[in-house]
Write a protein that holds these residues in place. Structure first.
Motif, PDB file in Angstrom:
ATOM      1  N   THR A  40      10.700   4.200  -3.955  1.00 15.70           N
ATOM      2  CA  THR A  40       9.803   4.941  -3.067  1.00 15.70           C
ATOM      3  C   THR A  40       9.277   3.980  -2.005  1.00 15.70           C
ATOM      4  O   THR A  40       9.190   2.771  -2.256  1.00 15.70           O
ATOM      5  CB  THR A  40       8.600   5.551  -3.825  1.00 15.70           C
ATOM      6  OG1 THR A  40       7.936   4.497  -4.510  1.00 15.70           O
ATOM      7  CG2 THR A  40       9.044   6.617  -4.802  1.00 15.70           C
ATOM      8  N   PRO A  41       8.928   4.478  -0.846  1.00  9.54           N
ATOM      9  CA  PRO A  41       8.456   3.567   0.182  1.00  9.54           C
ATOM     10  C   PRO A  41       7.061   3.025  -0.102  1.00  9.54           C
ATOM     11  O   PRO A  41       6.221   3.734  -0.658  1.00  9.54           O
ATOM     12  CB  PRO A  41       8.458   4.433   1.457  1.00  9.54           C
ATOM     13  CG  PRO A  41       8.433   5.832   0.983  1.00  9.54           C
ATOM     14  CD  PRO A  41       9.034   5.861  -0.371  1.00  9.54           C
ATOM     15  N   ALA A  42       6.865   1.779   0.207  1.00 10.17           N
ATOM     16  CA  ALA A  42       5.528   1.189   0.201  1.00 10.17           C
ATOM     17  C   ALA A  42       5.415   0.407   1.508  1.00 10.17           C
ATOM     18  O   ALA A  42       6.426   0.051   2.108  1.00 10.17           O
ATOM     19  CB  ALA A  42       5.342   0.269  -0.998  1.00 10.17           C
ATOM     20  N   THR A  77       0.844  -1.191   0.000  1.00 16.35           N
ATOM     21  CA  THR A  77       0.000   0.000   0.000  1.00 16.35           C
ATOM     22  C   THR A  77       0.883   1.247   0.000  1.00 16.35           C
ATOM     23  O   THR A  77       2.014   1.206   0.480  1.00 16.35           O
ATOM     24  CB  THR A  77      -0.926   0.013   1.222  1.00 16.35           C
ATOM     25  OG1 THR A  77      -0.139  -0.027   2.410  1.00 16.35           O
ATOM     26  CG2 THR A  77      -1.862  -1.180   1.211  1.00 16.35           C
ATOM     27  N   PRO A  78       0.348   2.348  -0.527  1.00 19.18           N
ATOM     28  CA  PRO A  78       1.210   3.505  -0.755  1.00 19.18           C
ATOM     29  C   PRO A  78       1.565   4.322   0.482  1.00 19.18           C
ATOM     30  O   PRO A  78       2.602   4.943   0.506  1.00 19.18           O
ATOM     31  CB  PRO A  78       0.392   4.357  -1.739  1.00 19.18           C
ATOM     32  CG  PRO A  78      -1.018   3.946  -1.506  1.00 19.18           C
ATOM     33  CD  PRO A  78      -0.990   2.523  -1.091  1.00 19.18           C
ATOM     34  N   LEU A 113       3.663   0.663  10.506  1.00 20.82           N
ATOM     35  CA  LEU A 113       3.625  -0.247   9.369  1.00 20.82           C
ATOM     36  C   LEU A 113       5.030  -0.744   9.033  1.00 20.82           C
ATOM     37  O   LEU A 113       6.017  -0.094   9.338  1.00 20.82           O
ATOM     38  CB  LEU A 113       3.054   0.474   8.144  1.00 20.82           C
ATOM     39  CG  LEU A 113       1.680   1.104   8.326  1.00 20.82           C
ATOM     40  CD1 LEU A 113       1.231   1.744   7.036  1.00 20.82           C
ATOM     41  CD2 LEU A 113       0.677   0.068   8.790  1.00 20.82           C
ATOM     42  N   PHE A 114       5.080  -1.872   8.368  1.00 19.39           N
ATOM     43  CA  PHE A 114       6.347  -2.369   7.847  1.00 19.39           C
ATOM     44  C   PHE A 114       6.611  -1.694   6.516  1.00 19.39           C
ATOM     45  O   PHE A 114       5.788  -1.762   5.602  1.00 19.39           O
ATOM     46  CB  PHE A 114       6.287  -3.882   7.643  1.00 19.39           C
ATOM     47  CG  PHE A 114       6.369  -4.655   8.923  1.00 19.39           C
ATOM     48  CD1 PHE A 114       7.583  -4.793   9.595  1.00 19.39           C
ATOM     49  CD2 PHE A 114       5.242  -5.265   9.462  1.00 19.39           C
ATOM     50  CE1 PHE A 114       7.663  -5.507  10.778  1.00 19.39           C
ATOM     51  CE2 PHE A 114       5.321  -5.984  10.640  1.00 19.39           C
ATOM     52  CZ  PHE A 114       6.531  -6.107  11.305  1.00 19.39           C
ATOM     53  N   ALA A 115       7.744  -1.044   6.408  1.00 22.02           N
ATOM     54  CA  ALA A 115       8.073  -0.341   5.177  1.00 22.02           C
ATOM     55  C   ALA A 115       8.895  -1.242   4.255  1.00 22.02           C
ATOM     56  O   ALA A 115       9.707  -2.042   4.723  1.00 22.02           O
ATOM     57  CB  ALA A 115       8.859   0.918   5.507  1.00 22.02           C
ATOM     58  N   THR A 116       8.648  -1.103   2.958  1.00 24.11           N
ATOM     59  CA  THR A 116       9.458  -1.807   1.974  1.00 24.11           C
ATOM     60  C   THR A 116       9.911  -0.796   0.937  1.00 24.11           C
ATOM     61  O   THR A 116       9.358   0.300   0.837  1.00 24.11           O
ATOM     62  CB  THR A 116       8.657  -2.910   1.251  1.00 24.11           C
ATOM     63  OG1 THR A 116       7.607  -2.287   0.514  1.00 24.11           O
ATOM     64  CG2 THR A 116       8.063  -3.907   2.225  1.00 24.11           C
TER      65      THR A 116
END
Length: 514
Positions: free
Chosen positions: A250-252, A232-233, A242-245
């Motif tokens: 750009t981060p999602a 998710t954006p 949230l867990f960032a990837t």
RNA sequence: UCCUCGGUAGCUCAAUUCGGCAGAGCGGCCGGCUGUUAACCGGUUGGUUGGAGGUUCAAGUCCUCCCCGAGGAGCCA
């Protein structure tokens, strides 16, 4: 006529032979006989069996394989149908008791476990000795005659096999988990093996039934399965961690809910649900939290809070009753008292947040325990902590709805209560016996103006929610939805004290292995 | 992040108020036993006591720091 023998797993050709069978012999264990298939359908089982028994005469230790070809391979769960018949089982040794001239093998096959008995006098010496070598969790193919015997332990139990043939697929040595008590850290480190243990097996089978009941009920009541994105954006709701990837620079973020997306989907399908993993990066360290868990989120158009609660109580009752019907054996293994589950039928008691606060105040007055009294302290406007939920639910014999939570304690998108803007049209479902929240739901704001106002109050960026506001511009309707946590539900139904056993490989604050 | 508890044989745990030879059961291995239910009986194997430092004639035990885990709280629609 030449026969091609293939390994069914790899399809590699093991040999091309006249009516004779080849095995892949490399000094190690031979492949299990049923893993070998013929590519030539003209070659009969009878021919195979003759060739095989000749061939096996040269293998050490000698094992009577002929019956493996001739007899039907059955599953232990179906054993009652085969009393008096000679059959074959494929499985793993769960435990072995050696009484000298008598051996009891407890064999699991994934569907259950059964006692297999060898009397020295009745079987070839080589076979008896081969069985002696078996360590816990050795894999084997075992054949013999099924008989009924009340003394025989197992799942379902009451049946045993008088062994006449045994093929060892692999001899296992020094299996770390014994049929006895172990510490939780050790067990979680060996989760890949622990799941073979009876109680874990039972819990995970209940889980599978819960999931099937969820899908069956929803599919049978006009809901369309609509799975929402996992990536998710943005941190849409602000508060949760949230867990960032890294999404190509750009981060999602890994999803914490599919609800907002399915609010869009109801305008296309009416009633929908998503069912998938959910991720929360909170540093929660309790028996009720996983960082990765599974959630079902139905969302319904033309539905207010009252209608939502009726759906929820029907839905939850159905799940519980399905487990009672289909997993009675597993619940018994878990020593779950099923009487409280049998009460889980509609309607469920409804308690307003105001009433719950009052009830807690009263409990606090009555308690003799000063520590509990302190834990139960709560001001109007606060969300319940787990001590509050526990105390409340222990006073009912069914799940209870608590509705009308304060606006300040809940999410931005919840419809205000008519005439009482300080509370929302929201409701949590608290499971009895102290299990607490398993469902959270609400009616969603349907007015675009009010939604805009809320986004502002919550300091949420309007740009990120343009699509969400659009839903209120084009054919907005009253709509509601809820989310139910699969692991919490399974924990409650199984009567466990920690939800980590309800998922194959739990992801906890301090654990991502194995 | 806070509070509490814990880390000793492959596993589960002992090791006495106040420091004094590192123990048992299970598992493994050897032997015995024809109805076991986590079988039982006899024998045997098995140790860097989480790590580093300190006090002491002597530390699993006392002190300091660190690491790891569990339970609870907080956090968490």
């Amino acid at each position: 006529m030449p026969v091609t023998v293939r390994n069914s797993a790899s399809s590699s050709i093991l040999a091309i032979l006249p009516p004779v069978i080849a095995f892949n012999q490399k000094g190690g264990p031979r492949p299990a006989w049923p893993n070998v298939t013929y590519s030539n359908p003209n070659f009969s089982f009878r021919q195979a069996s003759l060739a095989l028994s000749q061939f096996c005469g040269t293998i050490s230790p000698p094992i009577t394989l002929r019956r493996h070809v001739m007899t039907k391979t059955i599953r232990i769960q179906d054993v009652a149908q085969y009393v008096g018949q000679s059959v074959n089982l494929q499985g793993w040794l769960y435990n072995r008791t050696d009484k000298g001239k008598l051996q009891f093998l407890q064999v699991r096959d994934g569907t259950g476990s059964m006692q297999c008995v060898l009397f020295q006098r009745d079987v070839p010496e080589e076979l008896f000795e081969a069985a002696r070598q078996l360590g816990q969790e050795s894999s084997l193919s075992i054949s013999g005659v099924i008989r009924q015997d009340d003394r025989a332990p197992g799942i379902p139990g009451g049946y045993e096999m008088g062994v006449t043939g045994l093929e060892i697929v692999q001899l296992a040595e020094d299996y770390p988990i014994q049929p006895k008590e172990h510490g939780i850290d050790f067990l979680l480190d060996h989760r890949h093996l622990w799941i073979r243990s009876q109680l874990q097996w039972a819990v995970l089978r209940v889980r599978a039934t819960v999931i099937r009941a969820i899908r069956d009920w929803l599919d049978g009541h006009g809901f369309v399965n609509m799975d929402t994105p996992i990536l998710t954006p943005a941190a849409c709701e602000g508060t949760s961690t949230l867990f960032a990837t890294d999404y190509f620079g750009t981060p999602a973020y890994l999803t914490q809910s599919g609800q907002l997306y399915n609010e869009a989907a109801i305008y296309a399908f009416g009633r929908v649900y998503c069912f998938g993993p959910t991720f929360r990066a909170e540093k929660s360290k309790t028996r009720r939290h996983l960082t990765e868990f599974w959630m079902v989120e139905p969302e319904i158009a033309f539905c207010d809070l009252d209608q939502l609660l009726e759906i929820e109580e029907q839905f939850v009752s159905y799940i519980v009753q399905r487990c009672l019907e289909e997993r009675a054996q597993e619940l018994e293994l878990l020593e779950r008292d099923t009487a409280p589950l049998e009460h889980v039928t509609p309607p469920f008691p409804r308690l307003s947040y105001d009433e719950a606060i009052e009830m807690l105040a009263q409990i606090r007055q009555e308690t003799q325990d000063p520590e509990l009294g302190a834990q139960l302290e709560i001001a109007w406007g606060d969300d319940f902590g787990s001590p509050h939920e526990t105390e409340l639910t222990q006073r009912f014999d069914k799940p209870i709805f608590v509705y009308g939570y304060p606006t300040v304690a809940k999410a931005f998108y919840m419809e205000p209560w008519p005439g009482r803007p300080e509370i929302t049209k929201s409701a949590d479902l608290l499971a009895p016996e102290g299990y607490g929240e398993i469902v959270g739901g609400s009616e969603r704001i349907s007015d675009p103006g009010l939604l805009l106002q809320r986004l502002e109050e919550w300091n949420l960026p309007r740009e990120a929610f343009e699509w969400y506001i659009d839903l209120r511009r084009y054919g907005s309707v009253p709509h509601s939805g809820f989310g139910i946590g699969v692991e919490r539900t399974v924990t409650w139904i199984c009567g466990l004290d920690h939800l980590r056993e309800t998922i194959l490989f739990p992801r906890l604050l301090k654990r991502v292995y194995p």
